[in-house]
Design an enzyme around this catalytic site. Structure first.
Site, PDB file in Angstrom:
ATOM      1  N   TYR A  33       0.803  -1.223   0.000  1.00 48.87           N
ATOM      2  CA  TYR A  33       0.000   0.000   0.000  1.00 48.87           C
ATOM      3  C   TYR A  33       0.836   1.274   0.000  1.00 48.87           C
ATOM      4  O   TYR A  33       0.291   2.359  -0.177  1.00 48.87           O
ATOM      5  CB  TYR A  33      -0.889   0.017   1.241  1.00 48.87           C
ATOM      6  CG  TYR A  33      -2.314  -0.355   0.958  1.00 48.87           C
ATOM      7  CD1 TYR A  33      -2.659  -1.666   0.708  1.00 48.87           C
ATOM      8  CD2 TYR A  33      -3.326   0.605   0.944  1.00 48.87           C
ATOM      9  CE1 TYR A  33      -3.957  -2.029   0.454  1.00 48.87           C
ATOM     10  CE2 TYR A  33      -4.630   0.246   0.680  1.00 48.87           C
ATOM     11  CZ  TYR A  33      -4.942  -1.064   0.444  1.00 48.87           C
ATOM     12  OH  TYR A  33      -6.230  -1.408   0.193  1.00 48.87           O
TER      13      TYR A  33
ATOM     14  N   LYS B  41       2.122 -14.432   4.976  1.00 50.69           N
ATOM     15  CA  LYS B  41       2.463 -15.499   4.028  1.00 50.69           C
ATOM     16  C   LYS B  41       3.979 -15.710   4.140  1.00 50.69           C
ATOM     17  O   LYS B  41       4.716 -15.660   3.141  1.00 50.69           O
ATOM     18  CB  LYS B  41       2.029 -15.060   2.617  1.00 50.69           C
ATOM     19  CG  LYS B  41       2.151 -16.120   1.550  1.00 50.69           C
ATOM     20  CD  LYS B  41       1.098 -17.198   1.645  1.00 50.69           C
ATOM     21  CE  LYS B  41       1.318 -18.247   0.566  1.00 50.69           C
ATOM     22  NZ  LYS B  41       0.477 -19.444   0.761  1.00 50.69           N
TER      23      LYS B  41
ATOM     24  N   ASP C 102      -3.662 -17.721   3.344  1.00 52.72           N
ATOM     25  CA  ASP C 102      -4.569 -18.583   2.572  1.00 52.72           C
ATOM     26  C   ASP C 102      -5.354 -19.496   3.496  1.00 52.72           C
ATOM     27  O   ASP C 102      -6.589 -19.605   3.409  1.00 52.72           O
ATOM     28  CB  ASP C 102      -3.797 -19.389   1.501  1.00 52.72           C
ATOM     29  CG  ASP C 102      -2.492 -19.989   2.014  1.00 52.72           C
ATOM     30  OD1 ASP C 102      -2.058 -19.618   3.120  1.00 52.72           O
ATOM     31  OD2 ASP C 102      -1.912 -20.836   1.312  1.00 52.72           O
TER      32      ASP C 102
ATOM     33  N   ASP D 101      -6.707  -5.571   4.320  1.00 50.28           N
ATOM     34  CA  ASP D 101      -7.745  -4.968   3.481  1.00 50.28           C
ATOM     35  C   ASP D 101      -8.705  -6.059   2.997  1.00 50.28           C
ATOM     36  O   ASP D 101      -9.928  -5.931   3.073  1.00 50.28           O
ATOM     37  CB  ASP D 101      -7.060  -4.289   2.286  1.00 50.28           C
ATOM     38  CG  ASP D 101      -8.043  -3.550   1.403  1.00 50.28           C
ATOM     39  OD1 ASP D 101      -8.995  -2.967   1.940  1.00 50.28           O
ATOM     40  OD2 ASP D 101      -7.863  -3.578   0.171  1.00 50.28           O
TER      41      ASP D 101
END
Ligand code: NAD
Length: 349
Positions: free
Chosen positions: A124, A187, A221, A245
């Protein structure tokens, strides 16, 4: 004494939901002297910028703002006015409680979790280079053929500084609100440096709270799968910006949709309260959308101000109106308008 608070009516459906939210706050008995300041696409035509300095100065002066959604104007150099406000005021925490109220249309029961999203960095930050630019060519050269020629490139950055302060906030929030557990989500199995640093920092902070608040880690995930299968297992979730987000909208979907999802952007001593949803331009002026997301954001604002009694009465009024289903908007299966639903909440108060 009245609190002086900046109010940004925003664009699209913003002014309608802001107007009714101010009336709801008034009905709690808490006195507010609203300083209305403009930002967004409409003011851009007059002042040449969607984020006039006056708006930022007002928030800096009053330290608290309630903000309705703002449309992101295309082709202004502003990626998003919302992102610019968070960045300018260093509002490093994005707090998004996701709680199910009886009566909303949802497949779930007992969801009551809080997303604490890092608000200032990650993908971002907006460090991006188009394909064939000098910068992207240079990065491609440095990557030793790991990046394809002619790629456009975005840079993901995660710092120990920003991670530390957001994780610390998540633990302090958990302590203050009698929560049991913080889950850090990344992740890191693939992004070993950036997300790895997020985990490493989170573990270090978690050690200071280990006898009071539980700590666990999930990969993003797997977290998506877990949240749609067993959302009741989660409590406080701390997460880098982009995953946060996406998880925020997913969690809004668990608890009845964007119409009931509130939020807050918090810095060290400045706070801007806003709904998760955007300006929904197609509903502008139709008295159609659900005002509850902004009203519940105002409830977070009252808590922040220390007006806990007014905040819980406000939440109870919202909860009663949703449960009765007599005066709710289309997204909750009703036919009431924005004003009528707001008025029903005021009557409960
Ligand atoms: P959006 O959230 O404005 O609307 C998407 C859809 O969600 C709407 O069409 C509507 O069906 C539903 N919805 C949204 N709010 C609702 C409400 N209160 N009650 C009932 N249903 C509701 O998302 P978008 O269409 O992707 O974005 C529109 C504009 O808003 C864009 O310019 C975007 O950049 C901006 N935006 C602003 C903010 C912010 O101000 N914080 C956040 C997100 C998007």
């Amino acid at each position: 004494m009245a609190y002086k608070i900046s109010l940004i009516p925003g664009d699209g459906i913003g002014p309608e939901i802001a107007e009714i939210t101010m009336k709801v706050v008034e009905a709690t008995g808490v006195k507010v002297d609203w300083e209305v300041v403009r930002a967004g696409v409409e003011i851009m035509a007059k002042e040449g910028t969607p984020l006039p300095l006056g708006a930022l100065e007002s928030i800096r002066r009053n330290r608290v703002a309630l903000k309705a959604p703002i449309t992101t104007p295309i082709g202004t150099g502003f990626r998003s006015v919302n992102v610019a406000i968070r960045k300018e005021l260093d509002l490093f925490v994005c707090l998004r409680p996701c709680k199910i109220y009886n009566g909303v249309r949802s497949r779930y029961e007992n969801v009551d979790l809080v997303i604490v999203r890092e608000n200032t960095e990650d993908l971002y930050a907006g460090v991006e280079y188009p394909q064939n630019s000098k910068e992207s060519q240079e990065i491609i050269r440095l990557s030793n053929s790991k990046i394809r020629e002619c790629s456009a490139i975005s840079i993901k950055s995660i710092s120990a500084f920003a991670t530390e302060r957001v994780v610390r906030y998540a633990f302090e929030y958990a302590l203050r609100c009698n929560r049991k557990k913080v889950t850090a989500v990344t992740k890191a199995n693939i992004m070993k440096c950036t997300d790895g640093l997020f985990y490493e920092t989170a573990r270090r902070i978690a050690r200071n709270y280990e006898d009071k608040i539980g700590y666990e880690e999930r990969l993003i995930d797997n977290m998506c799968l877990q949240l749609v299968q067993k959302p009741e297992l989660y409590d406080v979730i701390v997460v880098p910006n982009l995953y946060g987000d996406i998880l925020s909208d997913l969690c809004a979907g668990l608890v009845g949709g964007l119409g009931v999802a509130p939020g807050a952007n918090l810095g060290n001593d400045i706070a801007v309260f806003e709904a998760v949803h955007g300006s929904a331009p197609k509903y502008k002026g139709l008295n159609k959308v659900n005002p509850v997301a902004l009203i519940l954001s105002a409830k977070l604002m009252l808590e922040y101000l220390g007006e806990t009694n007014a905040a819980s009465r406000l939440e109870q009024a919202v909860s009663d109106v949703i449960m009765e289903k007599r005066c709710v908007t289309y997204d909750l299966g009703g036919t009431a308008g924005t004003k009528e639903m707001g008025q029903a909440i005021i009557e409960k108060l």
